[in-house]
Design a protein around this motif. Structure first.
Motif, PDB file in Angstrom:
ATOM      1  N   ASN A   1       7.811   0.516  -3.200  1.00 15.79           N
ATOM      2  CA  ASN A   1       6.760   1.474  -3.591  1.00 15.79           C
ATOM      3  C   ASN A   1       6.961   2.839  -2.924  1.00 15.79           C
ATOM      4  O   ASN A   1       6.086   3.710  -3.003  1.00 15.79           O
ATOM      5  CB  ASN A   1       5.360   0.917  -3.320  1.00 15.79           C
ATOM      6  N   SER A   2       8.120   3.028  -2.299  1.00 12.91           N
ATOM      7  CA  SER A   2       8.411   4.291  -1.632  1.00 12.91           C
ATOM      8  C   SER A   2       9.925   4.424  -1.487  1.00 12.91           C
ATOM      9  O   SER A   2      10.607   3.443  -1.192  1.00 12.91           O
ATOM     10  CB  SER A   2       7.742   4.283  -0.246  1.00 12.91           C
TER      11      SER A   2
ATOM     12  N   PHE B   1       6.096   6.612  -4.153  1.00  7.70           N
ATOM     13  CA  PHE B   1       6.081   7.706  -3.174  1.00  7.70           C
ATOM     14  C   PHE B   1       7.511   8.182  -2.886  1.00  7.70           C
ATOM     15  O   PHE B   1       8.421   7.368  -2.781  1.00  7.70           O
ATOM     16  CB  PHE B   1       5.430   7.194  -1.889  1.00  7.70           C
ATOM     17  N   VAL B   2       7.699   9.490  -2.736  1.00  8.66           N
ATOM     18  CA  VAL B   2       9.041  10.029  -2.469  1.00  8.66           C
ATOM     19  C   VAL B   2       9.074  10.905  -1.217  1.00  8.66           C
ATOM     20  O   VAL B   2       8.364  11.900  -1.109  1.00  8.66           O
ATOM     21  CB  VAL B   2       9.572  10.858  -3.660  1.00  8.66           C
TER      22      VAL B   2
ATOM     23  N   GLN C   1       0.844  -1.198   0.000  1.00 10.48           N
ATOM     24  CA  GLN C   1       0.000   0.000   0.000  1.00 10.48           C
ATOM     25  C   GLN C   1       0.882   1.252   0.000  1.00 10.48           C
ATOM     26  O   GLN C   1       1.905   1.288   0.693  1.00 10.48           O
ATOM     27  CB  GLN C   1      -0.934   0.028   1.210  1.00 10.48           C
ATOM     28  N   SER C   2       0.454   2.276  -0.729  1.00  6.63           N
ATOM     29  CA  SER C   2       1.244   3.497  -0.801  1.00  6.63           C
ATOM     30  C   SER C   2       1.205   4.253   0.526  1.00  6.63           C
ATOM     31  O   SER C   2       0.145   4.409   1.134  1.00  6.63           O
ATOM     32  CB  SER C   2       0.722   4.411  -1.901  1.00  6.63           C
ATOM     33  N   PRO C   3       2.367   4.762   0.971  1.00  7.54           N
ATOM     34  CA  PRO C   3       2.379   5.589   2.182  1.00  7.54           C
ATOM     35  C   PRO C   3       1.463   6.802   2.057  1.00  7.54           C
ATOM     36  O   PRO C   3       0.942   7.281   3.068  1.00  7.54           O
ATOM     37  CB  PRO C   3       3.843   6.031   2.282  1.00  7.54           C
TER      38      PRO C   3
ATOM     39  N   VAL D   1      -3.128  -6.274   6.480  1.00  6.73           N
ATOM     40  CA  VAL D   1      -2.844  -4.940   7.009  1.00  6.73           C
ATOM     41  C   VAL D   1      -1.959  -4.195   5.998  1.00  6.73           C
ATOM     42  O   VAL D   1      -1.158  -4.816   5.298  1.00  6.73           O
ATOM     43  CB  VAL D   1      -2.161  -4.982   8.403  1.00  6.73           C
ATOM     44  N   PRO D   2      -2.125  -2.875   5.908  1.00  2.81           N
ATOM     45  CA  PRO D   2      -1.350  -2.102   4.925  1.00  2.81           C
ATOM     46  C   PRO D   2       0.148  -2.118   5.231  1.00  2.81           C
ATOM     47  O   PRO D   2       0.567  -1.792   6.337  1.00  2.81           O
ATOM     48  CB  PRO D   2      -1.903  -0.682   5.067  1.00  2.81           C
ATOM     49  N   ILE D   3       0.940  -2.509   4.225  1.00  2.00           N
ATOM     50  CA  ILE D   3       2.396  -2.567   4.355  1.00  2.00           C
ATOM     51  C   ILE D   3       3.025  -1.813   3.182  1.00  2.00           C
ATOM     52  O   ILE D   3       2.605  -1.996   2.033  1.00  2.00           O
ATOM     53  CB  ILE D   3       2.891  -4.029   4.362  1.00  2.00           C
TER      54      ILE D   3
END
Ligand code: G3H
Ligand code: 13P
Ligand code: NA
Ligand code: ZN
Length: 305
Positions: free
Chosen positions: A97-98, A128-129, A3-5, A73-75
């Motif tokens: 993803n980040s 994500f950055v 999942q995206s932060p 759960v979101p990771i």
């Protein structure tokens, strides 16, 4: 799936809690973190440093996180302290993803140029950055900052505007490692509050946020460690930070302390034992315990998955 932060942080800012970002280097510590998130229904960010990629190998870490991310759960999988464009690109191309591009040791304009370049590459790929402006106190990397350069609030606004970075790590007096203060702990909350007021709804990041629990140090020392004069960020200060735009809190040192304490204790109690699982199992348990404590009592992320 990861999942995206960005999604995690929007919720965290709305409800005034923070998502914990925990450094991972091996399987047992990763499992301990994810077991905690699962048990408490908390979102979690697993972050990997350049040193971790070197130690465990990029592919091993990504595959282990993929296995963990089958849970509900979101990771997120985040690159911690990316020093240049190339390592960020390698992480993005390799399944993260980040990413964090840490240009904080460069001048303002060079930090902007470097961060902008990573954001451009990441945006095309939905990654994500996180960026950083200002320098943490104490020892960061091998550069010893005698007096730290805290983040200037107006520069932070300009930096975010010109780079398009999705979150910003700020320097307000925290530092990496187990020796954060000589005297009393002190963070510049006025500065943090000013940054938050100028950019409400924008996710800020706190690095160097371990609390270095005295009980953990005492327990480790009881079993042979020699860790003196260690001091971290008091938990109430971290809770306060979550009310001022801090949506991500980075914790590595406390997990290291918990792991080594557990290892020392298990080994001291079982001198005839030579099954490694009898030693690394307690490490996993200790990590799960301390991460649960953070999620419940410090971050406020428990029950938010
Ligand atoms: O900020 C640094 C993190 O604590 C990771 O440390 O570079 O030794 O893996 P490391
Ligand atoms: P601590 O050393 O306080 O755990 O900070 C970790 C960190 O900021 C990783 O990026
Ligand atoms: Na990071
Ligand atoms: Zn850091």
């Amino acid at each position: 799936p990861l999942q995206s932060p960005g999604l995690m942080f929007r919720k965290a800012l709305n409800f005034r809690y923070a998502v914990g970002a925990f450094n991972v280097n091996n399987m047992e510590m990763l499992q301990g973190i994810v077991e905690a998130a699962r048990a408490l229904r908390s979102p979690v960010i697993l972050q990997v440093s350049a040193g971790a990629r070197k130690y465990a190998g990029h592919d091993y870490l990504v595959k282990m996180v993929e296995a963990a991310a089958t849970t509900d759960v979101p990771i997120a999988l985040h690159l911690d302290h990316g020093a240049d464009f190339e390592i960020c690109k390698a992480a993005i191309d390799g399944g993260f993803n980040s990413v964090m591009i840490d240009g904080s040791h460069h001048g303002f304009e060079e930090n902007i140029r470097l961060t902008r370049r990573v954001v451009d590459y990441a945006d095309e790929r939905g990654v994500f950055v996180e960026a950083e402006l200002g320098q943490l106190a104490g020892v960061e990397d091998d550069v010893s900052a005698e007096h730290s350069v805290f983040t200037d609030p107006d520069q932070a606004v300009e930096f975010v505007h010109r780079t398009g970075c999705h979150s910003l790590a700020v320097a307000i007096g925290t530092s990496h490692g187990a020796y954060k203060f000589k005297g009393a702990a002190r963070l510049d909350f006025e500065r943090l509050s000013r940054i938050h007021t100028l950019m409400p709804g924008y996710p800020l990041v706190l690095h160097g946020a371990s609390s270095v629990p005295a009980a953990l140090i005492e327990e480790a020392n009881r079993y042979g460690a020699k860790i003196e004069d260690a001091q971290g960020i008091p938990e109430e200060m971290l809770r306060e930070a979550t009310t001022m735009g801090v949506a991500k809190i980075n914790i590595d040192t406390d997990l290291r302390l918990a792991a080594v304490m557990a290892l020392r204790r298990a080994m001291a109690g079982n001198p005839a034992e030579f099954d490694p699982r009898k030693f690394f199992g307690p490490v996993r348990d200790a990590i799960r315990e301390i991460v649960q404590h953070k999620m419940k009592n410090v971050l406020g992320s428990a029950g938010r998955a």
